[in-house]
Scaffold this active site. Structure first.
Site, PDB file in Angstrom:
ATOM      1  N   ASP A 113     -15.569 -34.033  23.800  1.00  0.00           N
ATOM      2  CA  ASP A 113     -15.411 -32.866  25.007  1.00  0.00           C
ATOM      3  C   ASP A 113     -14.069 -32.656  25.114  1.00  0.00           C
ATOM      4  OD1 ASP A 113     -15.931 -31.106  26.963  1.00  0.00           O
ATOM      5  OD2 ASP A 113     -17.283 -32.541  28.154  1.00  0.00           O
TER       6      ASP A 113
HETATM    7  C1  BGC Z   1     -17.334 -29.306  29.216  1.00  0.00           C
HETATM    8  C2  BGC Z   1     -18.066 -28.999  27.857  1.00  0.00           C
HETATM    9  C3  BGC Z   1     -17.666 -27.732  27.444  1.00  0.00           C
HETATM   10  C4  BGC Z   1     -16.291 -28.020  27.049  1.00  0.00           C
HETATM   11  C5  BGC Z   1     -15.545 -26.620  26.428  1.00  0.00           C
HETATM   12  C6  BGC Z   1     -15.784 -29.326  29.021  1.00  0.00           C
HETATM   13  O1  BGC Z   1     -15.045 -29.103  30.149  1.00  0.00           O
HETATM   14  O2  BGC Z   1     -17.632 -30.616  29.790  1.00  0.00           O
HETATM   15  O3  BGC Z   1     -19.405 -28.973  28.266  1.00  0.00           O
HETATM   16  O4  BGC Z   1     -18.418 -27.589  26.307  1.00  0.00           O
HETATM   17  O5  BGC Z   1     -15.404 -28.167  28.261  1.00  0.00           O
HETATM   18  O6  BGC Z   1     -15.473 -25.643  27.130  1.00  0.00           O
END
Ligand code: BGC
Length: 767
Positions: free
Chosen positions: A309
């Site tokens: 993530d």
């Molecule tokens: C989130 C993810 C997301 C990623 C990219 C993170 O803050 O937890 O679900 O895909 O950001 O935007």
């Protein structure tokens, strides 16, 4: 961009050195790969373009041509949005110019070998855009795209076909928007009713959530767009999500969240898995040998790649060796761990060359498997998107996921003879709500309501311009009026005069924060109480479960979740009876927080960033949601699986028998009412020594015409009849009598039969 430029220079300098290493390695390895059956139209210098070969063989062929530096280049991704706020280690981050503006990520390809760039977009309800500051807004930004209803709504459809069609629609919009990786497939089980991201997920049950999310992933990938499945794992709350260290035993984990992921993986074959922010049993999820190397890659046989993530990578050697294949979203992390430092680690033997090959191979495997080489994205072709058709797909999802929770004396569908309908609250005159954060899909033409949040991420609080009021007006002879509800007394007075009152309640949830409680915010419970009567219909747009202090005073309640781009139309069609509601709850609605395993959310938001408070998921273990309520003998506000219809159904003729390694149940669903409708028949099973009295074993949504009856057969996955044994890594069905229950919710059992099962031991895959 400074970091990007430096990194390219470093890469070029290293290519020479690594080319030598690779050549030496090639001489010492003896067996050449088996000769592929080469197609005549395949370029001689690119044998991996032979589509007759397996993704695995193709990945092996291209890997042979790659330098180590090139292989490692695939493991490092960039955020594709400029950031002024990023504090460490670089400020004022500027995204690589080849990235798509204000999107989630970008991983450079390798043009000399035809390896495509990876253009990554969020998320599960459609093509998202990161928060765009006012100054950067253009005619094309933020991208206006079709939004599906929230993930929890899709789970509430209990309809895998609807889920897959929705996935196919948003995958198509992603492809036509120039993206080939979609950060979708959110499916953390609902352990915390206040979790700000429940709207992105698939509810509380491993089977339902696994099947629905698996089909969404399958739909997305049918467009040659890789989908993730996320957030792996135990990322059950937003409070302190980067710090929480959730503890859970292997057995309980395999029988709950991990089973959900396992089922989704088997159903959808995602190219990638996104590991989560939190720690699990002491280790960051993105450097958990147990989660990544053992469970995902060894036990389940996952061949794709694990991406972190955004900001969830915390080391180089540790992360690479414990199973992380790609660091995402630089510059969210403290350090570009998988850039220079990973090359250094490989060079010095801390990460083996075999592991470096494996990391690249997994990424390439997913690209071949999903078709990124054979069906390259062709830039931004968003002008060719069919928004009308896609809006209808979203609308079907909303209409099938909306749950009629209560309906007294046939208040719904709205009476054709009503002369006046008063609509109150939640901007129902202009639109429907959506959930906030990285998954935010912007509406075409902008939100009809100015941002009421106004503090940056996870805002803006966004509404889709699909008006429930206009939808109702178009379908009634009655005079329809609207009050915003700010003046509670005026609303109460107007309610007394109207034939019917439809009051809208909303709960905006989003990424990065949890709700303080389960009440509707901003005094809305008081507003609803003030207009409540037997002729009052409440329509809720919430992220997940809420409490309803006014429930006994109102005539009808519809849970509309976040209903997506055409949500207003969907709500109007359900309220007026043009569509017969058929959604069923994918999560228990507790009567109060005291009934839940954690009345107070764990983790103190004021903690230092390097503290890691323990979150105890062993409290409930695998007994999540209805299982917890059953085990504790608690009566919820509304049970898991509950959902009414404008017709009535009778479920009967249940028989069950052992079938292969699992169990087969057959029964009849009869429509005993006056209109056509869809029932969600649920089969629960009860065994001894389980985490809870019963588990959902199978389900089937069936459409039945009035007076007709349908015969239905379902099979129960043997894992849902077994308990997991951590020491031997097997699923074990104990010999004995099992109760098989045919039901319309976890609390409404129509019929029970007993079936005898012999003892069985199944492998870790449940085979
Ligand atoms: C989130 C993810 C997301 C990623 C990219 C993170 O803050 O937890 O679900 O895909 O950001 O935007």
């Amino acid at each position: 961009p400074a970091a990007f430029g430096q990194r390219l220079l470093a890469t070029t300098a290293l290519i020479g050195a690594f080319a030598l290493t690779t050549a030496a390695h090639a001489q010492t390895t003896n067996a050449p790969p088996p000769a592929p059956t080469v197609r005549t139209d395949v370029p001689a210098d690119r044998p991996w373009m032979d589509t007759n070969l397996s993704a695995e063989a193709r990945a092996d062929l291209i890997l042979k041509e790659m330098t180590l530096a090139e292989k490692l280049d695939l493991t490092f991704g960039y955020f594709s949005t400029d950031q002024q706020w990023q504090q460490t280690p670089i400020k004022n981050y500027v995204y690589p110019k080849e990235g798509r503006p204000f999107s989630a990520g970008f991983v450079p390809g390798i043009p000399r070998l035809g390896i495509p760039n990876q253009w990554q977009t969020d998320a599960g309800v459609g093509v998202a855009t990161q928060t765009v500051p006012e100054a950067a807004r253009t005619a094309d930004l933020p991208r206006g795209r079709t939004a599906l209803p929230s993930g929890i709504n899709t789970a509430a459809t209990w309809n895998p076909e609807v889920a897959e069609a929705g996935g196919a629609m948003i995958g198509n919009e992603a492809f036509l928007s120039g993206f080939n990786v979609q950060l979708a497939g959110g499916m953390n089980l609902l352990r915390e009713a206040r979790n700000g991201r429940n709207f992105e997920y698939g509810g509380e049950d491993p089977l339902l959530s696994g099947i629905i999310t698996g089909h969404e992933i399958k739909g997305i990938q049918s467009n040659h767009v890789i989908s993730t499945m996320k957030h792996y794992a135990f990322n059950g709350q937003e409070t302190n999500r980067n710090q929480m260290d959730h503890h859970i035993e292997d057995k309980a984990a395999r029988e709950s969240d991990l089973l959900a992921f396992q089922i989704a993986y088997e159903t959808g074959n995602p190219g990638s898995v996104m590991c989560s922010y939190n720690r699990v049993n002491g280790f960051y999820a993105c450097e958990s040998d147990w989660l990544l190397n053992q469970v995902l890659k060894t036990d389940w046989g996952f061949k794709g790649y694990v991406m972190s993530d955004w900001g969830a990578t915390h080391s180089t050697t540790q992360a690479a060796n414990q199973g992380l294949d790609q660091q995402s979203g630089w510059a969210f992390d403290r350090s570009p761990y998988f850039a220079g430092a990973l090359r250094e680690a490989v060079n010095n033997g801390y990460v083996s060359e075999a592991r470096a090959n494996d990391m690249a191979k997994r990424i390439l495997w997913a690209m071949f498997e999903v078709g990124l080489f054979d069906h390259p994205v062709n830039g931004d072709q968003a002008t060719t998107i069919d928004y009308v058709k896609n809006g209808k797909i979203s609308q079907t999802d909303a209409e099938e996921g909306m749950v009629l929770l209560k309906n007294t004396a046939g208040l719904l569908p709205l009476s054709k003879t009503a002369k006046s309908i008063l609509i109150v609250g939640a901007h129902a005159d202009v639109g429907v709500l959506s959930g906030g954060g990285s998954s935010q899909v912007y509406p075409k033409g902008g939100s009809p309501v100015p941002d009421e949040f106004g503090k940056g991420f996870p805002g803006p609080k966004t509404w889709y311009p699909s008006s429930p009021m206009k939808g109702i007006q178009a379908r009634t002879q009655a005079t329809v009026t609207y009050l915003d509800g700010k003046d509670i007394k005026a609303a109460a007075a107007a309610a007394k005069k109207a034939d019917v009152v439809v009051v809208f309640g909303e709960q905006w949830t989003g990424e990065g924060f949890d709700m303080p409680d389960l009440n509707l915010p901003n005094n809305q419970d008081a507003l609803i109480s003030a207009v409540a009567s037997k002729k009052t219909v409440v329509v809720l747009q919430t992220g997940g479960p809420v409490v309803m202090p006014w429930l006994s005073k109102v005539g009808a309640v519809v849970e509309a979740w976040y209903p997506g781009s055409n949500g207003g139309e969907a709500i109007a069609r359900v309220l007026t009876g043009e569509v017969n509601p058929s959604g069923h709850l994918p999560a228990t609605f507790p009567a109060s927080l005291d009934q839940t395993p954690r009345p107070v959310i764990e983790g103190d938001p004021k903690l230092d960033a390097d503290s890691h408070p323990m979150g105890n998921y062993n409290i409930e273990g695998a007994a999540i949601g209805y299982k917890w309520f059953d085990k504790k003998g608690l009566k919820p506000l509304f049970p898991f699986g509950h959902g009414l219809s404008y017709t009535t159904f009778a479920l009967s003729d249940l028989t069950a028998a052992a079938d292969g390694k699992g169990l087969k149940a057959s029964f009849a669903v009869k429509n005993t009412g006056a209109v056509s409708g869809k029932e969600v028949a649920q089969v629960y099973v009860a065994g001894n020594g389980w985490e809870a009295p019963k588990r959902l074993g199978a389900f089937k949504k069936v459409e039945v015409a009035p007076g007709e009856s349908q015969s239905v057969s379902v099979t129960v996955d043997p894992r849902l009849l077994a308990t997991y044994d951590s020491a031997s890594k097997t699923w074990n069905i104990a010999a004995g009598d099992y109760k098989v229950m045919l039901a319309t919710s976890a609390a409404d059992i129509a019929q029970t039969v007993t079936v005898h099962l012999d003892a069985q031991t199944l492998d870790v895959k449940g085979k």
